[in-house]
Design an enzyme around this catalytic site. Structure first.
Site, PDB file in Angstrom:
ATOM      1  N   GLY A 326       0.756  -1.105   0.048  1.00 41.18           N
ATOM      2  CA  GLY A 326       0.045   0.124   0.034  1.00 41.18           C
ATOM      3  C   GLY A 326       1.034   1.194   0.157  1.00 41.18           C
ATOM      4  N   SER A 327       0.488   2.336   0.725  1.00 39.97           N
ATOM      5  CA  SER A 327       0.903   3.563   0.496  1.00 39.97           C
ATOM      6  C   SER A 327       2.283   3.524   1.351  1.00 39.97           C
ATOM      7  CB  SER A 327       0.243   4.503   1.402  1.00 39.97           C
ATOM      8  OG  SER A 327      -0.943   4.603   0.831  1.00 39.97           O
ATOM      9  N   THR A 328       2.722   2.477   2.215  1.00 37.36           N
ATOM     10  CA  THR A 328       3.975   2.488   2.732  1.00 37.36           C
ATOM     11  C   THR A 328       5.275   2.424   1.716  1.00 37.36           C
ATOM     12  OG1 THR A 328       3.956  -0.163   2.914  1.00 37.36           O
ATOM     13  CG2 THR A 328       3.270   1.560   4.711  1.00 37.36           C
ATOM     14  N   PHE A 329       4.551   1.956   0.362  1.00 41.67           N
ATOM     15  CA  PHE A 329       5.567   1.869  -0.856  1.00 41.67           C
ATOM     16  C   PHE A 329       5.851   3.242  -1.488  1.00 41.67           C
ATOM     17  CE2 PHE A 329       6.500   0.432  -5.162  1.00 41.67           C
ATOM     18  CZ  PHE A 329       7.492  -0.239  -5.073  1.00 41.67           C
TER      19      PHE A 329
END
Lengths: 648, 382
Positions: A326-329
């Protein structure tokens, strides 16, 4: 009645002739016997001597003591404790029924055990000791010892077994041992003879299995002289074996315990990695199970309840579970864009709430859009359109290469079971595995850590540590073997522009310290320990256009297994990163709500090496946090008993 | 020449007979028995009990019996031949009814102080009867079919009784000894050729009949033959005895592993180590030297018997002495072949060495007859 003398003389001559003939035959036979004897005793003597030795000499293995496992501070995690058994020798017992009857008056015997012992006794020679009862308490053993004169042939015996005093906290890291099964033997090419000792325990999963060679040690052996029935007459000589090596793990037992308790009953996992050395300070997966059950031999009912639990307690989610990051990427996508030089840090993208990519709309999580937005704000507010846009400019191959540099899609070599390698896809991968061309839509999905992208919590923690330090930190689980310090995982400097990294760290800082940041609620107030992180919420379902039109259903209204995964990665302190933490709460909903507070609490616990001062928390949360700390202290699970009196 | 023509005056009388005994033979017998005591002491783990001491007592008794038999003139024994044979037959038949079962076979009668094995007795009385028969039979009738049939029946009747016990080893020994005596007595060689041919046919029949309703041997006897032919086929079952025996014997080497140092016998790998397989213990502990020495002692005993037999002009004495030597030879030849893996395990003890009372006593009676023949041999010219 006289016979003619000629007849008599002739008969006598005939007798003499035949006697000599017979004597000659006898002599020939005796000669044959002598030659046969010479052949066997002189020509073949060595061969027969060898066979006689094989008959006489028996090699008995002396099982090695298994190495013990400690945490980084010397707290014991895997321990050998004495195990008391009651042994019976049939030939010394005399009246078997009477002796067993007398014994059962003193000690509660399992009728099943007794029946099994009786069958075993019937099959084996009378001098062979047979186990009558196992895992007997010390009290029972003393009763047997005191009444020894009245119980002929019965002796208490002490052996060793494995116990995990920390119970469920280290179940996934350490794994457990169990008796060698036929399956285990079939998996090993050339099984050591020691494995065939009855009740010998080997590691089944986790560190116990992966470091089996070091932990087991080398079996000793003694040569004994046995007679034809197998009774040992005397010991000829003995060769001492080598004890198994003691392992010290990088894990901190108190922190691990806290993490496990903080994850509570969620289906979640968390990893705490030391940014300097790569030491895994905590690596936990919830819910967990008691590994001691497996050492004793788990009951069918217990095992079924573990395998049928939808939260999958047996799975080691921290290394085995892979999730769309998700957005942690987004840091990786941003870094790939900055490194390529195509996108500058101050370049802006207009976010209307969606991006049209080859006639398909890719939505931002914020329906109305973020408007004109730059790198720092896009990360802080987790704008998706910004990343669609830059990713399309940069291309998937650069993003995938950057992901691998930061440890995503790469298998980290840890002595744990089923360490997953995740996936950082590129064009080549898709055509190889799926036989299809890479589409721009795939790039858009990948840019926000969705689509094919998969990472384990361990990989996310490693990624964060690498972002924080600029070095390719590698995780280390075994700190030392028998006191010999193992190589640390500090790693080389990664080949990226330090200025770009600094920009990203600044953006991550704003995520949890800027009022508009997605994880502002989970900030740390203490200036010395400022937290920098990134939230992530990864979809496990496709949101259709119709649903989007009608309004996306809130997570709380969905069934558990269709809710989003909540993720959070962070490092702290911001100025001098010490730890990186990743938290994944399966189907937990939004990352900022479900994962970030957990990660923050864990981080504080790690930074302070215990319960942090309440001043580290935002003022308005302090009351709630204090209550939470109190509750956790109360609910701290009782430790697995270590005294061996656990006759289940 | 018959005993009726003996110059009785010239034969020694009274206690003087003791000086006329074949003392060399007596010393040989004592040496062999001594070897036996030594080995029985060894297999008991360096103890006179349970085997060496009773064996010594029996041998002392045996010596006395031998002396007694030796003192009695040989012509008395000739006259007793038929009676002795009939007694043996009656005993063999009574074993059927009163016999004690040992190792799956009815072999002995308990007569208080010892167990009597009538089949052992039969070996001697058969020899005596045949010797007496051929002493009586005029030489020109020896090869006539009718006069050949009579001794054949004399041999086959007890053989049949022994086979019923069942004791294949002893019955073969009886037939071999009887046949040997007939051969010595001068029966035409064509009969023996015929018997050998028939024997080959019988062996074929025995193997062909296996598994059918009319099979000639017991299953365990077939198994013993199988085991003999290929001991490794069943190393822990029936082949165990032969395999372990060969290991013990072979591991002796030139000079053996030392007195009471034989691991095979001391650790009980050897079966029946105090009876049928005692030779392997000797060979293990004293090696080729020890085994060969015992073989030498046995050969000397045979040699003395043959010279005694050839020296006497009395036909009965010659035939009895040679018959006894054949029996003795068969005893140790079969036993040694068995333990060396040259013959199937048939349960024949090593004469004078194996633990066992009746076999030794019967042998001492037999050697008493040899001694008597020697003492009372016809002396010419006085």
């Amino acid at each position: 009645m006289k016979r003619p003398p000629r007849d008599v003389e002739g008969a006598h001559r005939k007798l003499s002739r035949r006697a000599l003939l017979l004597g000659g035959m006898q002599a020939a036979f005796i000669g044959g016997l002598a030659m046969r004897m010479r052949y066997m005793q002189v020509d073949q003597a060595d061969q027969f001597r060898l066979l006689a030795e094989e008959n006489r000499v028996n090699i008995r293995l002396i099982p090695p003591t298994r190495g013990e496992v400690f945490d980084r501070n010397g707290a014991i995690l895997g321990q050998n404790i004495p195990l008391y058994r009651i042994i019976i020798v049939r030939e010394d017992a005399g009246d078997l029924d009477k002796v067993i009857g007398d014994l059962s008056k003193l000690v509660a015997l399992d009728p099943e055990d007794v029946e099994r012992a009786r069958t075993e006794m019937r099959r084996s020679p009378p001098f062979l000791p047979i186990t009558l009862a196992e895992r007997v308490t010390w009290d029972d053993i003393s009763k047997v010892a005191v009444n020894a004169p009245a119980l002929p042939g019965i002796t208490p015996e002490v052996g060793l077994t494995r116990v995990y005093p920390q119970g469920p906290d280290f179940a996934h890291v350490l794994g457990y041992v169990g008796p060698v099964s036929d399956y285990d033997l079939s998996q090993i090419d050339d099984p050591e003879p020691v494995l065939r000792i009855p009740r010998f325990q080997i590691g089944k999963v986790g560190v116990e299995a992966k470091r089996e060679r070091q932990l087991r040690g080398k079996a000793g052996a003694k040569r004994v002289e046995v007679n034809a029935t197998g009774r040992v007459m005397r010991e000829l000589d003995r060769r001492e074996g080598q004890q198994g090596a003691d392992l010290q793990l990088s894990v901190d037992a108190t922190l691990q315990e806290y993490v496990q308790a903080r994850l509570g009953n969620e289906s979640a996992s968390a990893v705490v990695i030391d940014c300097e050395t790569g030491d895994l300070r905590a690596i936990s997966s919830a819910p967990s199970f008691d590994p001691n059950l497996f050492v004793r031999g788990i009951s069918v009912a217990d095992y079924r309840s573990l395998t049928e639990d939808p939260y999958r307690p047996l799975a080691n989610k921290s290394v085995q579970g892979t999730y769309p990051p998700g957005s942690t990427f987004k840091m990786i996508t941003a870094l790939a864009a900055l490194e390529s030089g195509i996108v500058g840090p101050d370049d802006t993208v207009y976010c209307p709430g969606y991006l049209e990519v080859s006639s398909r709309r890719f939505h931002c999580w914020k329906r109305g859009g973020h408007g004109r937005i730059d790198l720092l704000n896009s990360l802080k507010r987790s704008c998706d359109v910004y990343y669609y846009d830059v990713a399309l400019k940069v291309g998937i191959d650069r993003i995938s290469a950057m992901a691998q540099k930061f440890g995503l899609g790469v298998r980290h070599d840890l002595p744990m079971s089923a360490v997953a390698s995740g996936l950082a896809p590129n064009r080549d991968w898709k055509s190889r595995v799926h036989g299809q061309d890479w589409l721009v839509g795939d790039t858009a999905n990948a840019s926000i850590g969705q689509g094919f992208m998969l990472a384990s919590p361990l990989q996310l923690a490693v990624m964060t540590a690498r972002l924080a330090t600029g070095r390719s930190v590698t995780p280390r689980l075994v700190k030392s073997i028998d006191g010999v310090e193992q190589a640390t995982g500090a790693g080389e400097t990664i080949d990226v522009n330090e200025n770009n990294l600094r920009k990203l760290r600044r953006a991550m800082f704003s995520v949890s310290n800027d009022r508009r940041g997605t994880a502002y609620g989970s900030r740390i107030i203490d200036d010395a320990f400022r937290l920098a992180g990134k939230t992530g919420t990864s979809q496990v379902r496709n949101i259709t256009a119709a649903e989007r039109a009608a309004g996306v259903i809130r997570n709380a209204d969905l069934p558990w297994e269709r809710r989003d995964h909540a993720l959070f990665v962070c490092f702290a302190p911001y100025d001098d990163p010490k730890y990186a933490v990743s938290v994944v709460v399966e189907h937990g909903g939004g990352g900022s709500k479900a994962a970030a507070p957990v990660a923050r609490d864990i981080m504080l616990q790690a930074l302070f090496g215990g319960t942090p001062p309440i001043e580290a928390y935002p003022r308005k949360d302090r009351g709630r946090i204090e209550a939470q700390q109190e509750r956790m202290k109360r609910e701290r699970r009782p430790r697995a008993r270590t005294d061996g009196k656990d006759r289940a | 020449m018959s005993y009726l023509e003996y110059t009785v005056k010239s034969t020694p009388t009274g206690l003087r007979k003791v000086f006329y005994m074949n003392w060399a033979l007596t010393v040989l017998l004592m040496s062999v028995a001594g070897v036996g005591f030594l080995m029985l002491y060894s297999v008991a783990g360096g103890s006179f009990t349970p085997w060496a001491e009773p064996q010594m007592k029996r041998f002392a008794l045996g010596l006395a019996v031998m002396m007694f038999v030796a003192m009695v003139p040989i012509w008395f024994w000739r006259n007793m031949a038929v009676v002795a044979y009939l007694i043996s037959i009656i005993l063999l038949i009574s074993v059927e009814f009163f016999g004690t079962v040992g190792m799956g076979a009815q072999r002995w009668i308990d007569i208080g102080f010892m167990r009597l094995q009538p089949s052992e007795l039969m070996k001697i009385t058969l020899v005596m009867l045949l010797a007496a028969y051929y002493d009586w039979l005029p030489g020109n009738k020896t090869s006539r079919p009718f006069w050949v049939l009579i001794p054949v029946i004399m041999i086959l009747f007890p053989t049949f009784l022994v086979l019923r016990q069942p004791d294949l080893g002893t019955s073969i020994l009886l037939m071999a000894a009887g046949g040997g005596l007939m051969f010595l007595a001068g029966v035409h060689w064509a009969y023996f050729a015929a018997v050998i041919a028939a024997g080959v046919g019988l062996v074929t029949a025995v193997f062909q009949s296996r598994g059918t309703e009319w099979q000639l041997l017991k299953n365990y006897q077939y198994r013993r033959i199988d085991t003999f032919l290929d001991p490794s086929s069943d190393p822990l079952g029936a082949g165990y005895h032969i395999t372990q025996s060969k290991i013990a014997l072979g591991s002796g080497g030139w000079t053996g592993r030392g007195f009471m140092q034989g691991t095979q016998s001391r650790l009980n790998f050897l079966p029946e180590k105090h009876t049928d397989f005692i030779f392997t213990t000797l060979a293990e502990e004293f090696g080729f030297v020890g085994g060969f020495s015992l073989l030498g002692l046995y050969s000397l005993i045979i040699l003395f018997c043959i010279t005694t037999a050839l020296a006497t002009k009395d036909r009965f004495s010659s035939l009895v002495t040679l018959g006894i030597s054949i029996n003795f030879f068969l005893f140790f030849a079969v036993n040694m072949s068995m333990v060396m893996g040259l013959a199937p395990v048939v349960g024949v003890p090593l004469p004078m060495v194996s633990y066992g009372g009746s076999a030794m006593l019967v042998l001492m009676v037999a050697f008493g007859l040899v001694q008597s023949a020697h003492i009372h041999r016809p002396r010419l010219g006085s």
